[in-house]
Scaffold this motif. Structure first.
Motif, PDB file in Angstrom:
ATOM      1  N   TYR A 121     -55.746  -1.860 -11.281  1.00 35.26           N
ATOM      2  CA  TYR A 121     -55.192  -1.074 -12.386  1.00 35.26           C
ATOM      3  C   TYR A 121     -55.461   0.412 -12.180  1.00 35.26           C
ATOM      4  O   TYR A 121     -54.566   1.250 -12.351  1.00 35.26           O
ATOM      5  N   LEU A 122     -56.693   0.740 -11.789  1.00 29.28           N
ATOM      6  CA  LEU A 122     -57.024   2.143 -11.566  1.00 29.28           C
ATOM      7  C   LEU A 122     -56.189   2.737 -10.439  1.00 29.28           C
ATOM      8  O   LEU A 122     -55.829   3.913 -10.478  1.00 29.28           O
ATOM      9  N   SER A 123     -55.854   1.936  -9.436  1.00 28.49           N
ATOM     10  CA  SER A 123     -55.092   2.440  -8.293  1.00 28.49           C
ATOM     11  C   SER A 123     -53.617   2.657  -8.630  1.00 28.49           C
ATOM     12  O   SER A 123     -52.957   3.470  -7.980  1.00 28.49           O
ATOM     13  N   VAL A 124     -53.084   1.940  -9.633  1.00 27.49           N
ATOM     14  CA  VAL A 124     -51.666   2.097  -9.990  1.00 27.49           C
ATOM     15  C   VAL A 124     -51.488   2.846 -11.310  1.00 27.49           C
ATOM     16  O   VAL A 124     -50.361   3.039 -11.752  1.00 27.49           O
ATOM     17  N   ARG A 125     -52.596   3.276 -11.924  1.00 26.46           N
ATOM     18  CA  ARG A 125     -52.482   3.929 -13.240  1.00 26.46           C
ATOM     19  C   ARG A 125     -51.615   5.184 -13.178  1.00 26.46           C
ATOM     20  O   ARG A 125     -50.846   5.461 -14.100  1.00 26.46           O
ATOM     21  N   ASN A 126     -51.715   5.940 -12.092  1.00 25.83           N
ATOM     22  CA  ASN A 126     -50.879   7.135 -11.976  1.00 25.83           C
ATOM     23  C   ASN A 126     -49.405   6.773 -11.858  1.00 25.83           C
ATOM     24  O   ASN A 126     -48.533   7.513 -12.343  1.00 25.83           O
ATOM     25  N   TYR A 127     -49.100   5.649 -11.203  1.00 28.87           N
ATOM     26  CA  TYR A 127     -47.706   5.206 -11.125  1.00 28.87           C
ATOM     27  C   TYR A 127     -47.199   4.802 -12.516  1.00 28.87           C
ATOM     28  O   TYR A 127     -46.042   5.054 -12.860  1.00 28.87           O
ATOM     29  N   ILE A 128     -48.057   4.156 -13.297  1.00 29.70           N
ATOM     30  CA  ILE A 128     -47.690   3.774 -14.664  1.00 29.70           C
ATOM     31  C   ILE A 128     -47.420   5.021 -15.495  1.00 29.70           C
ATOM     32  O   ILE A 128     -46.442   5.097 -16.242  1.00 29.70           O
ATOM     33  N   SER A 129     -48.294   6.018 -15.367  1.00 31.04           N
ATOM     34  CA  SER A 129     -48.124   7.261 -16.111  1.00 31.04           C
ATOM     35  C   SER A 129     -46.824   7.959 -15.745  1.00 31.04           C
ATOM     36  O   SER A 129     -46.085   8.441 -16.617  1.00 31.04           O
ATOM     37  N   THR A 130     -46.522   7.996 -14.447  1.00 32.73           N
ATOM     38  CA  THR A 130     -45.284   8.631 -13.985  1.00 32.73           C
ATOM     39  C   THR A 130     -44.059   7.888 -14.490  1.00 32.73           C
ATOM     40  O   THR A 130     -43.075   8.495 -14.946  1.00 32.73           O
ATOM     41  N   ALA A 131     -44.087   6.551 -14.413  1.00 34.40           N
ATOM     42  CA  ALA A 131     -42.961   5.754 -14.895  1.00 34.40           C
ATOM     43  C   ALA A 131     -42.766   5.947 -16.392  1.00 34.40           C
ATOM     44  O   ALA A 131     -41.623   5.998 -16.884  1.00 34.40           O
ATOM     45  N   GLN A 132     -43.853   6.059 -17.126  1.00 37.82           N
ATOM     46  CA  GLN A 132     -43.756   6.272 -18.573  1.00 37.82           C
ATOM     47  C   GLN A 132     -43.164   7.637 -18.879  1.00 37.82           C
ATOM     48  O   GLN A 132     -42.299   7.775 -19.749  1.00 37.82           O
ATOM     49  N   GLU A 133     -43.619   8.642 -18.145  1.00 31.17           N
ATOM     50  CA  GLU A 133     -43.202  10.014 -18.413  1.00 31.17           C
ATOM     51  C   GLU A 133     -41.749  10.279 -18.045  1.00 31.17           C
ATOM     52  O   GLU A 133     -41.059  11.039 -18.738  1.00 31.17           O
ATOM     53  N   LYS A 148     -43.096  -4.289 -26.414  1.00 28.78           N
ATOM     54  CA  LYS A 148     -43.205  -5.411 -25.479  1.00 28.78           C
ATOM     55  C   LYS A 148     -42.167  -5.273 -24.366  1.00 28.78           C
ATOM     56  O   LYS A 148     -42.493  -5.420 -23.178  1.00 28.78           O
ATOM     57  N   LEU A 149     -40.934  -4.980 -24.735  1.00 29.21           N
ATOM     58  CA  LEU A 149     -39.880  -4.824 -23.739  1.00 29.21           C
ATOM     59  C   LEU A 149     -40.152  -3.606 -22.851  1.00 29.21           C
ATOM     60  O   LEU A 149     -39.918  -3.650 -21.639  1.00 29.21           O
ATOM     61  N   ALA A 150     -40.645  -2.534 -23.452  1.00 29.64           N
ATOM     62  CA  ALA A 150     -40.955  -1.329 -22.684  1.00 29.64           C
ATOM     63  C   ALA A 150     -42.058  -1.603 -21.672  1.00 29.64           C
ATOM     64  O   ALA A 150     -42.019  -1.106 -20.540  1.00 29.64           O
ATOM     65  N   ARG A 151     -43.035  -2.408 -22.047  1.00 34.96           N
ATOM     66  CA  ARG A 151     -44.147  -2.714 -21.139  1.00 34.96           C
ATOM     67  C   ARG A 151     -43.684  -3.556 -19.957  1.00 34.96           C
ATOM     68  O   ARG A 151     -44.141  -3.348 -18.828  1.00 34.96           O
ATOM     69  N   TYR A 152     -42.801  -4.521 -20.200  1.00 34.71           N
ATOM     70  CA  TYR A 152     -42.255  -5.292 -19.085  1.00 34.71           C
ATOM     71  C   TYR A 152     -41.514  -4.366 -18.112  1.00 34.71           C
ATOM     72  O   TYR A 152     -41.676  -4.463 -16.893  1.00 34.71           O
ATOM     73  N   ALA A 153     -40.688  -3.479 -18.655  1.00 29.58           N
ATOM     74  CA  ALA A 153     -39.936  -2.564 -17.806  1.00 29.58           C
ATOM     75  C   ALA A 153     -40.860  -1.628 -17.040  1.00 29.58           C
ATOM     76  O   ALA A 153     -40.699  -1.417 -15.831  1.00 29.58           O
ATOM     77  N   LEU A 154     -41.867  -1.079 -17.722  1.00 28.88           N
ATOM     78  CA  LEU A 154     -42.781  -0.131 -17.082  1.00 28.88           C
ATOM     79  C   LEU A 154     -43.611  -0.779 -15.985  1.00 28.88           C
ATOM     80  O   LEU A 154     -43.830  -0.183 -14.927  1.00 28.88           O
TER      81      LEU A 154
END
Length: 325
Positions: free
Chosen positions: A173-185, A220-226
């Motif tokens: 999770y820590l290694s992909v957290r920046n990817y999650i942040s970028t995808a969210q932004e 929930k749908l946003a989390r699956y997509a992200l």
């Protein structure tokens, strides 16, 4: 140090049948703590733990997990160096009476077991910290904190719920957290608009606020997509280290190699397809419920009313001036 003497090292490793000198193992213990433990829990919290003289019950439990991790990582780092004697003459393998070098399969098994036990212990330590964060404020307020409520996927547990392949790994999770942040932004903001994203993030970050039924479904749908979008963005860089070299493992030995291109492409295509599918589901759902009171930020900035399809007949009833018998 978290392990500061040979007695603590032996207790964490177990099964030690021969003499061990602290001077020989201390450098590898120190390396293990710097390379593996400090990046996982943060320098400030590490310093706090290392300075404890009379830990309380919860600190003791945490230290048990961390010491297992340190000991196994140290054994991994020092195994080959201690197996061979190093001197001005270079490397030599000692030949002692009634003793012999381990077989290759023993060495490989030992390496794999050390990695598995160390990783499991570190994961367990991080999990314990999450469950008892109120007792470890230094960690909870650090950049190494493994829960980020400003993200839709705020923890390893939440990531695994929407992307099971994550397997509850805090380190992953820590290694992909920046990817999650970028995808969210960028990815999610382009779907729902920056105003709606900001409103949702503000509400998520406040544990005193409860999402509405519509928000819960949309999140929930946003989390699956992200989840799938974040992994799609990270896949091209799998097995690439900081020196941009591909890394693989053969017989327990890490070496350079090439991740199968077909497998990588399969993973990428699957993640991209899932991200697109749940993005469309999210849009369809928001469009079906959005109004001036439900998702108002989206409704006033992004929402576009659907057009009536061509060829649709107008209802013929008596309220219309063109009503015909």
């Amino acid at each position: 140090m978290i392990i500061s003497n040979i007695a603590q090292l032996k207790a964490a490793l177990g099964g030690i049948q021969q003499e061990m000198n602290w001077s020989a193992f201390e450098p590898f213990v120190r390396q293990a703590e710097k390379v593996y433990i400090i990046p996982a829990i943060g320098q400030e919290f590490y310093d706090e733990l290392a300075e404890l003289t009379t830990p309380n019950a919860k600190q003791t439990k945490l230290l048990e997990w961390l010491r297992i991790a340190v000991a196994e990582y140290a054994d991994l780092l020092g195994g080959m160096r201690l197996f061979m004697h190093t001197s001005n003459a270079g490397k030599q393998v000692p030949q002692m009476p009634n003793m012999g070098p381990p077989a290759k399969w023993m060495t490989v098994t030992a390496i794999k077991q050390s990695i598995a036990k160390a990783d499991l212990a570190l994961e367990s330590a991080l999990q314990y910290l999450e469950k008892n964060k109120a007792d470890f404020p230094t960690w909870a307020n650090s950049d190494s904190y493994t829960v980020d409520h400003s993200l839709f996927l705020s923890s390893a547990t939440e990531l695994t719920k929407y992307f099971p392949a994550a397997k509850d790994s805090r380190r992953l999770y820590l290694s992909v957290r920046n990817y999650i942040s970028t995808a969210q932004e960028f990815f999610l903001a382009s779907v729902i608009g920056e105003a709606q994203l900001a409103a949702w993030v503000t509400k998520m970050a406040n544990p005193a606020l409860t999402p509405t039924a519509q928000e819960a479904q949309a999140w929930k749908l946003a989390r699956y997509a992200l989840a799938h979008q974040a992994f799609a963005e990270s896949i091209p860089y799998l097995n690439i280290n900081e020196d941009w070299r591909l890394v693989s493992e053969t017989d327990g030995i890490v070496n350079e190699g090439i991740l199968d291109a077909a497998r990588r492409q399969e993973m990428l295509a699957n993640c991209q397809a899932k991200a697109e599918e749940f993005k469309n589901r999210l849009l369809n759902y928001i469009n079906s419920v959005a109004s001036a009171t439900v998702f108002p930020e989206y409704f006033t900035t992004v929402y576009v009313a659907p057009k009536a399809p061509r060829g649709t007949s107008i209802e013929n009833n008596s309220s219309n001036s063109y009503f015909a018998f």
